[in-house]
Design an enzyme around this catalytic site. Sequence first.
Site, PDB file in Angstrom:
ATOM      1  N   ASP A  88      -7.214 -12.963 -18.397  1.00 30.38           N
ATOM      2  CA  ASP A  88      -8.315 -13.492 -19.220  1.00 30.38           C
ATOM      3  C   ASP A  88      -8.243 -15.005 -19.422  1.00 30.38           C
ATOM      4  OD1 ASP A  88      -5.968 -12.845 -20.731  1.00 30.38           O
ATOM      5  OD2 ASP A  88      -7.106 -13.057 -22.592  1.00 30.38           O
ATOM      6  N   GLU A 146      -5.133 -10.865 -22.983  1.00 28.49           N
ATOM      7  CA  GLU A 146      -3.852 -11.276 -23.597  1.00 28.49           C
ATOM      8  C   GLU A 146      -4.116 -12.179 -24.785  1.00 28.49           C
ATOM      9  OE1 GLU A 146      -0.788 -13.564 -24.936  1.00 28.49           O
ATOM     10  OE2 GLU A 146      -2.227 -14.567 -23.641  1.00 28.49           O
ATOM     11  N   GLU A 147      -5.235 -12.906 -24.749  1.00 28.56           N
ATOM     12  CA  GLU A 147      -5.447 -13.993 -25.713  1.00 28.56           C
ATOM     13  C   GLU A 147      -6.023 -13.554 -27.053  1.00 28.56           C
ATOM     14  OE1 GLU A 147      -4.383 -16.894 -25.297  1.00 28.56           O
ATOM     15  OE2 GLU A 147      -4.383 -17.444 -23.179  1.00 28.56           O
ATOM     16  N   HIS A 371      -3.918 -24.193 -23.747  1.00 29.53           N
ATOM     17  CA  HIS A 371      -5.103 -24.066 -24.632  1.00 29.53           C
ATOM     18  C   HIS A 371      -5.759 -25.424 -24.902  1.00 29.53           C
ATOM     19  CE1 HIS A 371      -3.827 -19.833 -26.286  1.00 29.53           C
ATOM     20  NE2 HIS A 371      -3.447 -20.035 -25.023  1.00 29.53           N
TER      21      HIS A 371
HETATM   22 NI    NI Z   1      -1.098 -17.389 -21.719  1.00 19.42          NI
END
Ligand code: NI
Length: 398
Positions: A88, A146-147, A371
């Site tokens: 993702d 995962e996020e 990020h």
């Molecule tokens: Ni990651």
Amino acid sequence: MTTIAPTLDVIALLNEAKAFTPQLVAWRRHLHMHPEVAFHEHETSRFVRDVLSTIDGISVTRPTETSVMAVLRGGQPGPTIAVRADIDALPILEENDVGYRSQVDGAMHACGHDGHTAIVLALVTLFARHRDAMRGEVRFLFQHAEELAPGGADEMVKQGVMDGVDHVIGLHLWSTLPCGLIGLIAGPAMAAPDNFQCHIIGKGGHAAAPHEAVDPIAVGALVVTALQHIVSRALDPLDPVVISVTQFIAGSAYNVIPNTAYLAGTVRTFDAKLRTRVPELMERVIKGVTEAHGATYDFALERGYRPVVNDPVLTTRLEQIVTRTFGDETLFPLRPTMGGEDFSAYQQKAPGVFAFVGAGNVAEGVAFPHHHPRFQIDERSLDIGLRYLVAATFDLLS
Ligand code: NI
């Protein structure tokens, strides 16, 4: 040199892996251009499935709507190993000016999961060529979400992807670690990320008459300050804990004291007892501060992923594989991070190790954190990640 069949040895496999570099870059860039955020990985999972459908000798299933699992059963008996890639992206507007920039406004592979997906696709392709000589079974997990808690890993585990698995491994490309290094950590490696919300309930009024109101902003400011005393004054300094207030929302006019203020943030711990203890201390502080000023509160904590704890015996084995494959200078004794990862869900089912593959390159401007809208990876890390997984999986199968 380990040999599991006359025609297959790890040196040959590692040499063969080197030829994947152009394909790794192409897959990664394609995924980078078409990012999808957690639980919405429809095109991404279709792409993964389409690539896998061209490979002979594997079975491909969809454990959940946007995840994919490929299973390779070797021609020889042996253990079952799971290898995980997360697929993702993040809700971030990319600021990199590159030819393969994200084509989706407001979505970006800003954590390197595009690279993880490409690496594990290459791993399946390579191992499938040698199916008859392979031992045991490898499950390649292309995991969604995962996020975003509660995360995709738990859902996949519930679908049985870990049933009968002996060991699980995964990796993360890591932009704060120079490309060329591989970081392994025995024991606690990544923290449990829990989120909290808190409403401070005061009494609104005219800003010129604060004595007739209960100002939730003033009380909230004290709460933010007092919460920091938990880490600095109430806990053992040798126990890593983070409390971060990341949202403080209140008010709508310059001359109005609002009724309420909203605070939210994250708590990071490793230790299970502290994971329970810290929210209790937080509530005690919030209760005391609000009561002292005539306000009330509403506090809620939402548990995120479990901490990533790497199996010490398996970590030692993988450290030896890294030094044998790449040389002593490649292995980097990374420190634990307070970031979270739902790889921990797999580790509840089998001993596992999550590795960090250096992807940073300060000299070439590849230095932004994960990020960040300008996050990048040194693409040479793709080849290193692939060879790490080739050597590790092969060894665990023998
Ligand atoms: Ni990651």
